[in-house]
Design a protein around this motif. Structure first.
Motif, mmCIF file in Angstrom:
data_model
loop_
_atom_site.group_PDB
_atom_site.id
_atom_site.type_symbol
_atom_site.label_atom_id
_atom_site.label_comp_id
_atom_site.label_asym_id
_atom_site.label_seq_id
_atom_site.Cartn_x
_atom_site.Cartn_y
_atom_site.Cartn_z
ATOM 1 N N MET A 66 0.830 -1.211 0.000
ATOM 2 C CA MET A 66 0.000 0.000 0.000
ATOM 3 C C MET A 66 0.864 1.261 0.000
ATOM 4 O O MET A 66 0.543 2.260 -0.652
ATOM 5 C CB MET A 66 -0.944 -0.022 1.196
ATOM 6 N N ARG A 67 1.985 1.220 0.711
ATOM 7 C CA ARG A 67 2.888 2.374 0.727
ATOM 8 C C ARG A 67 3.496 2.601 -0.664
ATOM 9 O O ARG A 67 3.594 3.750 -1.129
ATOM 10 C CB ARG A 67 3.982 2.142 1.772
ATOM 11 N N LEU A 68 3.901 1.537 -1.328
ATOM 12 C CA LEU A 68 4.456 1.674 -2.671
ATOM 13 C C LEU A 68 3.417 2.235 -3.635
ATOM 14 O O LEU A 68 3.727 3.079 -4.483
ATOM 15 C CB LEU A 68 4.978 0.333 -3.168
ATOM 16 N N ARG A 69 2.176 1.762 -3.509
ATOM 17 C CA ARG A 69 1.103 2.320 -4.341
ATOM 18 C C ARG A 69 0.954 3.813 -4.099
ATOM 19 O O ARG A 69 0.880 4.605 -5.058
ATOM 20 C CB ARG A 69 -0.207 1.606 -4.028
ATOM 21 N N ASP A 70 0.949 4.221 -2.840
ATOM 22 C CA ASP A 70 0.788 5.636 -2.515
ATOM 23 C C ASP A 70 1.951 6.471 -3.039
ATOM 24 O O ASP A 70 1.777 7.632 -3.420
ATOM 25 C CB ASP A 70 0.651 5.822 -1.007
ATOM 26 N N ASP A 71 3.152 5.881 -3.034
ATOM 27 C CA ASP A 71 4.341 6.586 -3.512
ATOM 28 C C ASP A 71 4.554 6.423 -5.016
ATOM 29 O O ASP A 71 5.569 6.872 -5.546
ATOM 30 C CB ASP A 71 5.578 6.073 -2.761
ATOM 31 N N ARG A 72 3.610 5.747 -5.670
ATOM 32 C CA ARG A 72 3.640 5.531 -7.122
ATOM 33 C C ARG A 72 4.884 4.764 -7.570
ATOM 34 O O ARG A 72 5.485 5.062 -8.610
ATOM 35 C CB ARG A 72 3.524 6.858 -7.866
ATOM 36 N N VAL A 73 5.249 3.779 -6.755
ATOM 37 C CA VAL A 73 6.350 2.883 -7.095
ATOM 38 C C VAL A 73 5.751 1.593 -7.625
ATOM 39 O O VAL A 73 4.984 0.926 -6.927
ATOM 40 C CB VAL A 73 7.242 2.592 -5.869
ATOM 41 N N GLU A 74 6.066 1.229 -8.846
ATOM 42 C CA GLU A 74 5.511 0.036 -9.475
ATOM 43 C C GLU A 74 6.489 -1.133 -9.382
ATOM 44 O O GLU A 74 7.660 -0.954 -9.059
ATOM 45 C CB GLU A 74 5.169 0.330 -10.937
ATOM 46 N N GLY A 75 5.974 -2.321 -9.669
ATOM 47 C CA GLY A 75 6.853 -3.472 -9.750
ATOM 48 C C GLY A 75 6.476 -4.645 -8.883
ATOM 49 O O GLY A 75 7.112 -5.702 -8.964
#
Length: 322
Positions: A178-187
């Motif tokens: 969820m944090r990566l989604r919020d920070d717009r980090v894909e993968g």
């Protein structure tokens, strides 16, 4: 009703790790838990090789990692990597304590599995474990984990990357996704949550109906919660998945819960919210099973079914399938 093999597992477990250990000190709990875990840890499956490494976190401390690779078919291409965050209520657990789970996932999926030895509470309260798992995940996405190439394959762990964890480790996996989604980090290609704890208070009705379940009680959940997050809010918002304000934009998600567990309905509520937001969530509930049942993998048909479900999900979202 408990599966018969699960009842036998519980009986053996309570001789090694008696109930109500949450009242003991963290050091005493860890000593008992490590002995208990070792008693249920078989030798590595045939073909599984390991490599240990140490990763330096952004804050400067060191995080131990262990890579499991299926070396049974030399020359075959590794199809992806799973970062695995162990359970133990944020207080217990290590690279060794969950080797049964991580090694078998590597053996039965053909994927690389990397176990993460994050910092533990109460010495390191929230969000220490979350920060460690986020640091390692970002490094994995950027190809910066400190593993040397294996001779057989001639390559380090590589993407696509999936996240997995059990119990408190599932909290970490979901929070990082969820944090990566919020920070717009894909993968992140997949998220596998095994008997997950996803909030600071278990969801109803299991919170009450399974409050005295074998292997994990509601009192245990509260004790571990207080060790990590403290007894009073506010808590770091990103560390509690069910407190999120949105559930869209997550990778395909499996939440595998078990019937006799006060945390059972955390999985149901989380998947309901993911699907309501347009995501791809799958809920699996193991009848007759208890929290921590993967330690009975060699004897329990239900635990074997749970393991197959997780492995099928991870294979389906590996590079081989995409």
């Amino acid at each position: 009703m408990l599966e018969p093999e699960m009842a036998a597992f519980i009986e053996r477990s309570t001789t090694l790790y008696p109930a109500h250990q949450s009242a003991s000190s963290p050091r005493e709990q860890r000593e008992m838990y490590d002995r208990y875990a070792a008693a249920f840890t078989p030798p590595l499956p045939a073909g599984i090789v390991t490599q240990d490494a140490v990763f330096e976190a952004k804050a400067g401390h060191l995080i131990k990692l262990r890579l499991y690779r299926n070396d049974a078919q030399p020359g075959s291409a590794v199809r992806g990597t799973v970062l695995y965050f162990h359970g133990g209520g944020f207080v217990l657990g290590s690279l060794d304590s969950h080797q049964l789970v991580t090694a078998r996932i590597a053996a039965d999926t053909g994927l690389d599995v990397i176990a993460v030895d994050y910092r533990l509470a109460p010495e390191h309260p929230a969000p220490a474990a979350h920060d460690d798992c986020l640091d390692v995940t970002l490094a994995a996405l950027n190809g910066r984990l400190p593993f040397k190439p294996f001779n057989t394959f001639g390559q380090p762990p590589h993407n696509p990357l999936q996240l997995a964890g059990d119990s408190a480790g599932a909290t970490l996996a979901a929070s990082v996704a969820m944090r990566l989604r919020d920070d717009r980090v894909e993968g992140i290609h997949g998220l596998a949550l095994i008997y997950p704890m996803l909030g600071t208070e278990p969801q109803m009705p299991a919170r009450d109906t399974e409050a005295h379940a074998p292997m994990l009680t509601l009192a245990d959940v509260h004790a571990f919660r207080d060790f990590y997050w403290g007894k009073e809010p506010p808590y770091p918002a990103w560390t509690i998945p069910l407190d999120a304000t949105r559930f869209n934009g997550l990778p395909p998600t499996l939440a595998a819960a078990v019937e006799h567990d006060p945390l059972r309905d955390d999985a149901r509520v989380f998947i309901d919210r993911v699907n309501a937001a347009g995501g791809a969530g799958r809920l699996w509930i193991g009848a007759g099973l208890v929290h921590g049942c993967l330690r009975a993998l060699e004897s329990s048909p239900g635990a074997q079914a749970l393991h197959r479900e997780v492995c099928q999900f991870l294979r389906a979202h590996s590079s081989h399938a995409t």
